[in-house]
Design a protein around this motif. Structure first.
Motif, PDB file in Angstrom:
ATOM      1  N   GLY A  73       0.881  -1.190  -0.093  1.00  0.00           N
ATOM      2  CA  GLY A  73       0.029   0.058  -0.144  1.00  0.00           C
ATOM      3  C   GLY A  73       0.821   1.263   0.034  1.00  0.00           C
ATOM      4  N   TYR A  74       0.231   2.349  -0.366  1.00  0.00           N
ATOM      5  CA  TYR A  74       1.127   3.818  -0.094  1.00  0.00           C
ATOM      6  C   TYR A  74       1.379   4.197   1.173  1.00  0.00           C
ATOM      7  N   ILE A  75       2.578   4.458   1.530  1.00  0.00           N
ATOM      8  CA  ILE A  75       2.776   5.199   2.573  1.00  0.00           C
ATOM      9  C   ILE A  75       2.218   6.482   2.592  1.00  0.00           C
ATOM     10  N   ASP A  76       1.486   7.053   3.603  1.00  0.00           N
ATOM     11  CA  ASP A  76       1.226   8.402   3.715  1.00  0.00           C
ATOM     12  C   ASP A  76       1.101   8.884   5.078  1.00  0.00           C
ATOM     13  N   ILE A  77       2.014   9.856   5.399  1.00  0.00           N
ATOM     14  CA  ILE A  77       2.356  10.008   6.736  1.00  0.00           C
ATOM     15  C   ILE A  77       1.888  11.495   7.105  1.00  0.00           C
ATOM     16  N   ASP A  78       1.309  12.178   6.189  1.00  0.00           N
ATOM     17  CA  ASP A  78       1.149  13.768   6.365  1.00  0.00           C
ATOM     18  C   ASP A  78      -0.109  14.076   6.997  1.00  0.00           C
ATOM     19  N   ASN A  79      -1.028  13.220   6.952  1.00  0.00           N
ATOM     20  CA  ASN A  79      -2.612  13.580   7.348  1.00  0.00           C
ATOM     21  C   ASN A  79      -3.065  14.691   6.590  1.00  0.00           C
ATOM     22  N   ASP A  80      -2.784  14.750   5.357  1.00  0.00           N
ATOM     23  CA  ASP A  80      -3.325  15.662   4.443  1.00  0.00           C
ATOM     24  C   ASP A  80      -4.190  15.226   3.430  1.00  0.00           C
ATOM     25  N   SER A  81      -5.326  15.781   3.397  1.00  0.00           N
ATOM     26  CA  SER A  81      -6.343  15.044   2.407  1.00  0.00           C
ATOM     27  C   SER A  81      -6.034  15.283   1.023  1.00  0.00           C
ATOM     28  N   SER A  82      -5.042  16.368   0.662  1.00  0.00           N
ATOM     29  CA  SER A  82      -4.746  16.138  -0.692  1.00  0.00           C
ATOM     30  C   SER A  82      -3.732  15.649  -1.665  1.00  0.00           C
ATOM     31  N   THR A  83      -3.220  14.626  -0.491  1.00  0.00           N
ATOM     32  CA  THR A  83      -2.292  13.710  -0.879  1.00  0.00           C
ATOM     33  C   THR A  83      -2.888  12.197  -0.652  1.00  0.00           C
ATOM     34  N   PHE A  84      -2.336  11.389  -1.457  1.00  0.00           N
ATOM     35  CA  PHE A  84      -2.466   9.956  -1.408  1.00  0.00           C
ATOM     36  C   PHE A  84      -1.408   9.128  -0.894  1.00  0.00           C
ATOM     37  N   SER A  85      -0.342   9.560  -1.230  1.00  0.00           N
ATOM     38  CA  SER A  85       0.979   9.256  -0.917  1.00  0.00           C
ATOM     39  C   SER A  85       2.006  10.158  -0.260  1.00  0.00           C
ATOM     40  N   SER A  86       2.663   9.726   0.646  1.00  0.00           N
ATOM     41  CA  SER A  86       3.815  10.867   1.101  1.00  0.00           C
ATOM     42  C   SER A  86       4.668  10.188   2.008  1.00  0.00           C
ATOM     43  N   SER A  87       5.930  10.290   1.913  1.00  0.00           N
ATOM     44  CA  SER A  87       7.209  10.254   2.774  1.00  0.00           C
ATOM     45  C   SER A  87       8.145  10.966   3.042  1.00  0.00           C
ATOM     46  N   SER A  88       8.880  11.254   3.822  1.00  0.00           N
ATOM     47  CA  SER A  88       9.694  12.266   4.094  1.00  0.00           C
ATOM     48  C   SER A  88      11.144  11.894   4.321  1.00  0.00           C
ATOM     49  N   ALA A  89      12.272  12.888   4.194  1.00  0.00           N
ATOM     50  CA  ALA A  89      13.577  12.407   4.495  1.00  0.00           C
ATOM     51  C   ALA A  89      14.266  13.633   5.013  1.00  0.00           C
ATOM     52  N   ASP A  90      15.274  13.776   5.854  1.00  0.00           N
ATOM     53  CA  ASP A  90      15.616  15.029   6.238  1.00  0.00           C
ATOM     54  C   ASP A  90      17.283  15.319   5.853  1.00  0.00           C
ATOM     55  N   LEU A  91      17.376  16.549   5.526  1.00  0.00           N
ATOM     56  CA  LEU A  91      18.747  16.861   4.913  1.00  0.00           C
ATOM     57  C   LEU A  91      19.262  17.519   6.170  1.00  0.00           C
ATOM     58  N   ILE A  92      20.306  16.947   6.592  1.00  0.00           N
ATOM     59  CA  ILE A  92      21.093  17.264   7.744  1.00  0.00           C
ATOM     60  C   ILE A  92      22.711  17.210   7.453  1.00  0.00           C
ATOM     61  N   LEU A  93      23.144  18.375   7.449  1.00  0.00           N
ATOM     62  CA  LEU A  93      24.766  18.392   7.285  1.00  0.00           C
ATOM     63  C   LEU A  93      25.487  19.051   8.156  1.00  0.00           C
ATOM     64  N   GLU A  94      26.634  18.681   8.526  1.00  0.00           N
ATOM     65  CA  GLU A  94      27.491  19.164   9.773  1.00  0.00           C
ATOM     66  C   GLU A  94      28.040  20.632   9.344  1.00  0.00           C
ATOM     67  N   ASN A  95      27.976  21.581  10.022  1.00  0.00           N
ATOM     68  CA  ASN A  95      28.643  22.894   9.990  1.00  0.00           C
ATOM     69  C   ASN A  95      27.723  23.629   8.781  1.00  0.00           C
ATOM     70  N   LYS A  96      26.186  23.285   8.908  1.00  0.00           N
ATOM     71  CA  LYS A  96      25.648  23.855   7.709  1.00  0.00           C
ATOM     72  C   LYS A  96      25.621  25.465   7.306  1.00  0.00           C
ATOM     73  N   GLU A  97      26.211  26.126   8.365  1.00  0.00           N
ATOM     74  CA  GLU A  97      26.342  27.670   8.132  1.00  0.00           C
ATOM     75  C   GLU A  97      27.405  28.028   6.958  1.00  0.00           C
ATOM     76  N   ALA A  98      28.321  27.022   6.825  1.00  0.00           N
ATOM     77  CA  ALA A  98      29.269  27.185   5.711  1.00  0.00           C
ATOM     78  C   ALA A  98      28.871  26.742   4.480  1.00  0.00           C
ATOM     79  N   LYS A  99      27.776  26.096   4.370  1.00  0.00           N
ATOM     80  CA  LYS A  99      27.220  25.234   3.160  1.00  0.00           C
ATOM     81  C   LYS A  99      26.124  25.996   2.460  1.00  0.00           C
ATOM     82  N   LYS A 100      26.357  25.961   1.190  1.00  0.00           N
ATOM     83  CA  LYS A 100      25.347  26.803   0.271  1.00  0.00           C
ATOM     84  C   LYS A 100      24.984  25.627  -0.829  1.00  0.00           C
ATOM     85  N   ILE A 101      23.817  25.438  -0.827  1.00  0.00           N
ATOM     86  CA  ILE A 101      23.194  24.231  -1.614  1.00  0.00           C
ATOM     87  C   ILE A 101      23.162  24.888  -3.328  1.00  0.00           C
TER      88      ILE A 101
END
Length: 565
Positions: A73-101
């Motif tokens: 089945g679909y993963i759906d974590i957001d409790n949002d009626s506008s979506t039928f599937s949703s999952s998430s991931a975190d962008l975490i980098l050390e010393n993020k103040e020095a980093k520019k995407i």
């Protein structure tokens, strides 16, 4: 400008495989002080206790199940009626103040034969909902944002109507979301991707779906790196698939460090036999790549990992993602035993003797050093004929009345780079004096009247090309093609990494006589400006005359392409 000692300026990417369906092409390239990373998650999971949001962590070969053994089945974590599937991931980098995407490329892929199906008691797979909808439009919620934004991607591959993929009908899609990410005041945090479509229930071969985002960032405190990504689609089964990287030279001294990122569909945890191997051209044997999580004979094992650890900064955080696989791994190279100094060619080999999988994305990352004379490479976010780009700064080009500051977006460049149809009668071009701007630029001179230059350009289709202009910058090639299209002429361009120039052409054919005839007739008397023939990959060596002539600069003035003494 920056000049990189280890520069993949003529980086080529070749694949040999009998079931290759979409050739892998360059998507992005940059050289910078910084690094790359990936974040990922699956979007389907087995149904348990009425939900698919519960992480599945069974990894043992003897106890874990295939994804086709579960009702999915679909993963759906957001409790949002506008979506039928949703999952998430975190962008975490050390010393993020020095980093520019500076780049964010999002991929999503799934098996999608129909909306939902079941396995009957007779062992037949049947559709419960035979509908199959568009799958290239999804939603993404960026860090610290409350609302989703809509994303429309480029379909890399759709297997629905291909016999080899009829059971699972996988697809892969790409979207450049750099603009959306870089405008955030804080781009670090949780990314939630929603409305990725997949078959749910059961299909033959198993349900699998997920997403991966490649992130490239600058950090002045880090070492210089050359980063290149590719995408396409290939089903890897019993025959090996080779990915060849050439046109580079590793450091002459010291440790050689490199890593790869890979995303694939359909790699099961408990099916062994799949491998990723690596070899330098002057070595005799392929060396299997592995680490603590990825074994030599089971590299694709339904895990999402960064180096030797499961990537768990996501929701849900399943250790077994049931058919979706994403990894970032350093190529083991003790004492440079795998990648030596001054190496110029490498091959990654993918094969399996038991578990099939679908590869759609890979990236290559190598540390490099700076020199006093500097030159900076520019990324390619579109997918034209060119295999790589090097921008030579302090070189300006203006084509007639087109401003070089014009913004040509990815879709425009793709449309302009389509193969020209030379048997369409173009409209004559009349260049008025007031339309032209006199400029100085380093571009290739025309050859003598009956002389044909030849170059061997890896990855460029063999043939004879009628060239109408040459540029040092990619955007100027795109501008010139736009100008030609406004005059009713189809055109395209390719990149010559040997000389770092972009060639705009209006004819490509394998018939030399036909091309010479068209040139002699001035394209059936419809193109009055200068043109010349370039032979590509028709001999093993380039002409010395061509090599010498590229060292000279010329003036372009009051014509589409005119040499002035």
């Amino acid at each position: 400008m920056k000049k990189i000692y280890f520069l993949l300026a003529i980086f080529s990417f070749l694949i040999s495989y009998s079931q290759l369906t979409t050739p892998f092409k360059l998507r992005y390239k940059a050289s910078l002080k910084g690094d790359m990373t990936v974040i990922s998650n699956n979007i389907t999971n087995r149904v348990e206790k009425g939900t698919s949001n519960i992480a599945y962590n069974t990894l043992n070969i003897n106890s874990s199940k295939h994804n086709d053994e579960f009702v999915m089945g679909y993963i759906d974590i957001d409790n949002d009626s506008s979506t039928f599937s949703s999952s998430s991931a975190d962008l975490i980098l050390e010393n993020k103040e020095a980093k520019k995407i500076i780049y964010a490329g999002l991929y999503w892929s799934a098996t999608y034969k129909y909306n939902s199906g079941e396995l009957t008691k007779k062992g037949e797979f049947l559709a419960l909902d035979p509908t199959r909808e568009n799958f290239n439009e999804i939603k993404i919620k960026l860090p610290n944002q409350e609302k989703y934004i809509d994303i429309k991607g480029e379909v890399i591959f759709d297997g629905l109507n291909l016999r080899s993929f009829k059971e699972t009908s996988p697809y892969a899609v790409y979207a450049d979301i750099t603009k959306e990410v870089v405008k955030l005041s804080n781009p670090f945090g949780t990314y939630t991707v929603a409305n990725i479509k997949s078959t749910i229930g059961k299909i033959k071969g198993g349900v699998a779906a997920g997403w991966t985002m490649l992130v490239v960032f600058e950090d002045s405190t880090m070492k210089e790196k050359s980063i290149t990504s590719f995408d396409g689609f290939a089903g890897v089964t019993s025959k090996a698939m080779n990915i060849k990287y050439s046109g580079f030279q590793t450091l002459p001294k010291g440790q050689v460090n490199a890593k790869i990122a890979i995303a694939a569909l359909e790699g099961d945890s408990n099916l062994v036999g799949d491998q990723v191997l690596f070899k330098i051209s002057n070595k005799d044997n392929y060396i299997p790549i592995s680490n603590l999580l990825r074994k030599e004979n089971n590299f694709f094992n339904s895990t999402i990992s960064i180096e030797n650890e499961h990537f768990l900064n996501r929701e849900p955080q399943s250790k077994n993602t049931l058919g979706y696989d994403s990894s970032l791994i350093t190529i083991p190279n003790p004492d440079n035993s795998v990648i030596g100094n001054n190496s110029k060619e490498a091959t990654i080999r993918l094969k399996t003797s038991g578990d099939r999988y679908y590869l759609f994305f890979t990236a290559f990352n190598v540390e490099c050093i700076e020199t006093k004379n500097t030159e900076k490479t520019e990324e390619i976010k579109e997918n034209p004929t060119a295999l790589s780009t090097t921008v030579i700064e302090n070189t300006t080009t203006t084509v007639n009345s087109l401003a070089t500051t014009s913004v040509i977006n990815t879709q425009q460049i793709k449309e302009q780079a389509k193969e020209p149809i030379y048997n369409n009668t173009p409209k004559p071009i009349e260049v008025k004096k007031e339309e032209s701007i006199s400029i100085t630029t380093n571009i290739a001179p025309t050859p003598a009247v009956n002389e044909i230059f030849n170059y061997d350009i890896s990855g460029q289709p063999k043939g004879y090309y009628i060239i109408v202009n040459v540029f040092a910058k990619q955007r100027n090639s795109a501008n010139f093609i736009k100008f030609l299209k406004s005059k009713g002429i189809n055109a395209a361009y390719f990149f010559n990494p040997l000389k770092k120039y972009y060639y705009v052409y209006i004819v490509k054919s394998n018939n030399k006589e036909e091309v010479e005839s068209l040139k002699a007739s001035k394209f059936n008397n419809t193109y009055t400006a200068d043109m010349w023939v370039l032979s590509v990959n028709n001999s093993k060596q380039s002409t010395s005359i061509a090599q010498k002539s590229f060292k000279k600069g010329i003036i372009v003035k009051n014509s589409l392409y005119k040499k002035e003494a």
